[in-house]
Design a protein around this motif. Structure first.
Motif, PDB file in Angstrom:
ATOM      1  N   ASP A   1       0.844  -1.207   0.000  1.00 11.25           N
ATOM      2  CA  ASP A   1       0.000   0.000   0.000  1.00 11.25           C
ATOM      3  C   ASP A   1       0.877   1.253   0.000  1.00 11.25           C
ATOM      4  O   ASP A   1       1.938   1.271   0.627  1.00 11.25           O
ATOM      5  N   ASN A   2       0.382   2.284  -0.669  1.00  7.31           N
ATOM      6  CA  ASN A   2       1.094   3.573  -0.640  1.00  7.31           C
ATOM      7  C   ASN A   2       0.593   4.416   0.524  1.00  7.31           C
ATOM      8  O   ASN A   2      -0.625   4.563   0.713  1.00  7.31           O
ATOM      9  N   VAL A   3       1.534   4.958   1.268  1.00  9.54           N
ATOM     10  CA  VAL A   3       1.191   5.797   2.416  1.00  9.54           C
ATOM     11  C   VAL A   3       1.948   7.114   2.299  1.00  9.54           C
ATOM     12  O   VAL A   3       3.156   7.123   1.999  1.00  9.54           O
ATOM     13  N   LEU A   4       1.243   8.220   2.541  1.00 11.17           N
ATOM     14  CA  LEU A   4       1.883   9.534   2.509  1.00 11.17           C
ATOM     15  C   LEU A   4       1.979  10.072   3.933  1.00 11.17           C
ATOM     16  O   LEU A   4       0.995  10.093   4.666  1.00 11.17           O
TER      17      LEU A   4
ATOM     18  N   GLN B   1       3.496  22.702   2.853  1.00 17.50           N
ATOM     19  CA  GLN B   1       2.378  23.474   2.290  1.00 17.50           C
ATOM     20  C   GLN B   1       1.241  22.524   1.908  1.00 17.50           C
ATOM     21  O   GLN B   1       1.488  21.454   1.363  1.00 17.50           O
ATOM     22  N   ILE B   2       0.023  22.954   2.140  1.00 15.75           N
ATOM     23  CA  ILE B   2      -1.140  22.114   1.816  1.00 15.75           C
ATOM     24  C   ILE B   2      -1.207  21.807   0.315  1.00 15.75           C
ATOM     25  O   ILE B   2      -1.574  20.693  -0.080  1.00 15.75           O
ATOM     26  N   ASP B   3      -0.804  22.773  -0.521  1.00 14.42           N
ATOM     27  CA  ASP B   3      -0.835  22.545  -1.969  1.00 14.42           C
ATOM     28  C   ASP B   3       0.126  21.438  -2.384  1.00 14.42           C
ATOM     29  O   ASP B   3      -0.160  20.661  -3.298  1.00 14.42           O
ATOM     30  N   GLU B   4       1.244  21.390  -1.677  1.00 15.17           N
ATOM     31  CA  GLU B   4       2.232  20.335  -1.951  1.00 15.17           C
ATOM     32  C   GLU B   4       1.635  18.964  -1.609  1.00 15.17           C
ATOM     33  O   GLU B   4       1.815  17.987  -2.334  1.00 15.17           O
ATOM     34  N   VAL B   5       0.915  18.913  -0.505  1.00 10.19           N
ATOM     35  CA  VAL B   5       0.283  17.656  -0.083  1.00 10.19           C
ATOM     36  C   VAL B   5      -0.786  17.259  -1.104  1.00 10.19           C
ATOM     37  O   VAL B   5      -0.863  16.099  -1.522  1.00 10.19           O
ATOM     38  N   ARG B   6      -1.568  18.245  -1.521  1.00  6.75           N
ATOM     39  CA  ARG B   6      -2.643  17.976  -2.494  1.00  6.75           C
ATOM     40  C   ARG B   6      -2.062  17.435  -3.801  1.00  6.75           C
ATOM     41  O   ARG B   6      -2.572  16.487  -4.378  1.00  6.75           O
ATOM     42  N   LYS B   7      -0.972  18.059  -4.239  1.00  8.77           N
ATOM     43  CA  LYS B   7      -0.317  17.646  -5.479  1.00  8.77           C
ATOM     44  C   LYS B   7       0.176  16.204  -5.367  1.00  8.77           C
ATOM     45  O   LYS B   7       0.000  15.379  -6.248  1.00  8.77           O
ATOM     46  N   LYS B   8       0.776  15.909  -4.229  1.00  4.91           N
ATOM     47  CA  LYS B   8       1.322  14.567  -3.994  1.00  4.91           C
ATOM     48  C   LYS B   8       0.174  13.541  -3.983  1.00  4.91           C
ATOM     49  O   LYS B   8       0.286  12.463  -4.575  1.00  4.91           O
ATOM     50  N   LEU B   9      -0.918  13.896  -3.306  1.00  6.93           N
ATOM     51  CA  LEU B   9      -2.059  12.965  -3.229  1.00  6.93           C
ATOM     52  C   LEU B   9      -2.628  12.676  -4.616  1.00  6.93           C
ATOM     53  O   LEU B   9      -3.107  11.570  -4.876  1.00  6.93           O
ATOM     54  N   ALA B  10      -2.553  13.668  -5.505  1.00  9.02           N
ATOM     55  CA  ALA B  10      -3.095  13.495  -6.859  1.00  9.02           C
ATOM     56  C   ALA B  10      -2.124  12.725  -7.755  1.00  9.02           C
ATOM     57  O   ALA B  10      -2.513  12.231  -8.817  1.00  9.02           O
ATOM     58  N   SER B  11      -0.871  12.587  -7.322  1.00  7.11           N
ATOM     59  CA  SER B  11       0.148  12.013  -8.208  1.00  7.11           C
ATOM     60  C   SER B  11       0.061  10.493  -8.319  1.00  7.11           C
ATOM     61  O   SER B  11       0.494   9.909  -9.292  1.00  7.11           O
ATOM     62  N   LYS B  12      -0.460   9.821  -7.290  1.00  7.02           N
ATOM     63  CA  LYS B  12      -0.724   8.377  -7.366  1.00  7.02           C
ATOM     64  C   LYS B  12      -1.725   7.996  -6.288  1.00  7.02           C
ATOM     65  O   LYS B  12      -2.059   8.822  -5.431  1.00  7.02           O
ATOM     66  N   LYS B  13      -2.194   6.765  -6.328  1.00  7.97           N
ATOM     67  CA  LYS B  13      -3.230   6.361  -5.367  1.00  7.97           C
ATOM     68  C   LYS B  13      -2.592   6.041  -4.004  1.00  7.97           C
ATOM     69  O   LYS B  13      -1.852   5.068  -3.862  1.00  7.97           O
TER      70      LYS B  13
ATOM     71  N   LYS C   1      -3.269   4.961  -0.167  1.00 10.10           N
ATOM     72  CA  LYS C   1      -4.299   4.370   0.711  1.00 10.10           C
ATOM     73  C   LYS C   1      -4.508   5.263   1.926  1.00 10.10           C
ATOM     74  O   LYS C   1      -5.630   5.463   2.389  1.00 10.10           O
ATOM     75  N   THR C   2      -3.403   5.817   2.446  1.00  9.90           N
ATOM     76  CA  THR C   2      -3.474   6.528   3.729  1.00  9.90           C
ATOM     77  C   THR C   2      -2.618   7.780   3.736  1.00  9.90           C
ATOM     78  O   THR C   2      -1.498   7.775   3.204  1.00  9.90           O
TER      79      THR C   2
ATOM     80  N   GLU D   1     -10.693  14.270  -1.161  1.00 11.52           N
ATOM     81  CA  GLU D   1     -10.803  14.459  -2.621  1.00 11.52           C
ATOM     82  C   GLU D   1     -10.254  13.251  -3.372  1.00 11.52           C
ATOM     83  O   GLU D   1     -10.644  12.988  -4.496  1.00 11.52           O
ATOM     84  N   THR D   2      -9.304  12.524  -2.747  1.00 10.10           N
ATOM     85  CA  THR D   2      -8.709  11.372  -3.435  1.00 10.10           C
ATOM     86  C   THR D   2      -9.065  10.048  -2.743  1.00 10.10           C
ATOM     87  O   THR D   2      -8.421   9.029  -2.962  1.00 10.10           O
ATOM     88  N   ASP D   3     -10.085  10.094  -1.879  1.00  3.14           N
ATOM     89  CA  ASP D   3     -10.552   8.910  -1.167  1.00  3.14           C
ATOM     90  C   ASP D   3      -9.400   8.205  -0.429  1.00  3.14           C
ATOM     91  O   ASP D   3      -9.235   6.988  -0.497  1.00  3.14           O
ATOM     92  N   THR D   4      -8.623   9.013   0.259  1.00  4.20           N
ATOM     93  CA  THR D   4      -7.473   8.504   1.017  1.00  4.20           C
ATOM     94  C   THR D   4      -7.837   8.476   2.500  1.00  4.20           C
ATOM     95  O   THR D   4      -8.441   9.431   3.006  1.00  4.20           O
TER      96      THR D   4
END
Ligand code: PMP
Length: 388
Positions: free
Chosen positions: A80-83, A117-129, A131-132, A157-160
């Motif tokens: 699983d991918n975790v951020l 930065q929140i935008d950085e997190v958002r970008k990362k979340l959009a870059s791949k699926k 899980k958490t 927004e990314t169902d994470t």
């Protein structure tokens, strides 16, 4: 009082006389009807403290690190991918735990005392699926508080799934678990919950329990596995006993008392009091020229302050401060460990502890040769405490 020393570290903290008296009672059987009732009540009260009316609470003997592992291991399967949102020492620990259990971990880094930065997190979340997304609400090593509400909204927004390490936050910092869409939020008893060390406390959302139930591989840690703990929690809440591991009876009874005190104060009043106390500490310490590890006021925690030693002083002032009546903690984050100290201000602490602690700090700084106007921190804190 001579010899009285306030415990003003970021956990364990000062506990109320009622909690300590509960700890001293003879230990009941974990199948005693009285204990079953109290365990059930404590679980119900946790939902109210976490503001998670549909959450599944868990009370398990262990420290906060156990809660971290329970959170990670039950919803993560190998691969699983975790951020991880990096804010300091405890986000790194969470990354290590996820990695140990087979997750592919990515970290959004920040500089010391700051938040990604929140935008950085958002970008990362959009870059791949992913899980958490894992967030340390307050990183106890830096005193930096993450914006859980905004981060959880981004993850939705990314169902994470959103995991919040609230060890230095729950019952002190504002957390609206269900409204904000947090899936797991955990803490340990010795922090703002106000019970001696020894309980890992966790609430899981319906979505987190579903993720657990639909996993394809077994949980890779026996004591952490929800398959054993869920029936126990459900049984006690239904006022029946069930066994997997012997509950920490006295701690659970003390927890029930403490959660009752927290709810008697009320969550909104409690959040506001923590904010006021933190503002008073900051006003006091600033008035005598001390600076803080978090870079901006909006990201400074309400549960602890991480403070740089003033010019010409170092960790040798901590034993002096302790002798003068307040036990504080040293630095923890390796990069700046010797440059700062930490003051815990969570739980039931109020004006008297704040003023006594600042007094002890002033006396010690003065004997260490640091010059400032005596009483300046006390008067600034007092003014902050007296704000309507
Ligand atoms: N996370 C955070 C944010 C903490 O502050 C701590 C403890 N200081 C932990 C996790 C680990 O908790 P424990 O020491 O009870 O294992």
């Amino acid at each position: 009082m001579i010899g009285k020393r306030l415990l003003m570290i970021p956990g364990p903290i000062e506990f109320t006389p009622e909690v300590l008296a509960e700890m001293a009672k003879p230990t009941l059987s974990h199948t005693d009807p009285q204990f079953i009732e109290e365990f059930g009540q404590a679980l119900e009260k946790m939902r109210k403290v976490w503001l998670a009316p549909n959450g599944q609470p868990f009370i398990i003997a262990g420290s906060g690190t156990l809660a971290m592992e329970i959170a990670a291991v039950n919803i993560t399967e190998p691969g699983d991918n975790v951020l991880i949102l990096h804010t300091g020492y405890f986000s790194e620990r969470m990354a290590d735990i996820f990695k140990l259990h087979g997750a592919n971990v990515d970290i959004v880094q920040s500089t010391v005392g700051d938040l990604p930065q929140i935008d950085e997190v958002r970008k990362k979340l959009a870059s791949k699926k992913y899980k958490t997304l894992s967030i340390t609400h307050v990183d106890t090593s830096t005193g930096v508080r993450a914006d859980v509400k905004a981060l959880a909204a981004a993850a939705q927004e990314t169902d994470t799934l959103v995991v919040v390490d609230g060890v230095c936050a729950v019952a002190g910092e504002e957390l609206r678990m269900e409204e904000w869409g947090v899936d797991i939020a955990f803490t340990a008893s010795q922090k703002a919950i106000g019970v001696p060390p020894g309980l890992a406390l966790l609430v899981a959302s319906k979505k987190a329990i579903e993720a657990f139930k639909s996993r394809k591989s077994p949980v890779g840690a026996y004591y952490c596995d929800w398959q054993y703990w869920l029936p126990v929690m459900e049984a006690y809440e239904g006022r029946k006993s069930a066994y997997f591991g012997t509950p920490a009876v006295n701690l659970v009874r003390a927890l029930n008392i403490s959660l009752g005190q927290i709810l008697d104060e009320g969550m909104e009043a409690r959040f506001a009091r923590h904010a006021r106390n933190a503002a008073a500490f900051r006003a006091g310490l600033s008035a005598i020229g001390l600076g803080f590890v978090p870079m901006r006021k909006e990201i400074m925690a309400n549960t602890l302050s991480a403070v740089y030693y003033p010019e010409g002083t170092d960790a040798s002032i901590l034993p002096l401060i302790a002798k003068n009546g307040a036990m504080l903690a040293g630095g923890l984050l390796p990069a700046i460990k010797t440059k700062y100290f930490r003051i815990g201000h969570m739980g039931m602490s109020d004006a008297s502890e704040i003023l006594a602690t600042l007094g002890a700090i002033e006396q010690s700084l003065s004997s260490a040769g640091y010059s400032f106007e005596p009483g300046a921190s006390l008067s600034a804190a007092q003014a902050a405490l007296m704000q309507p």
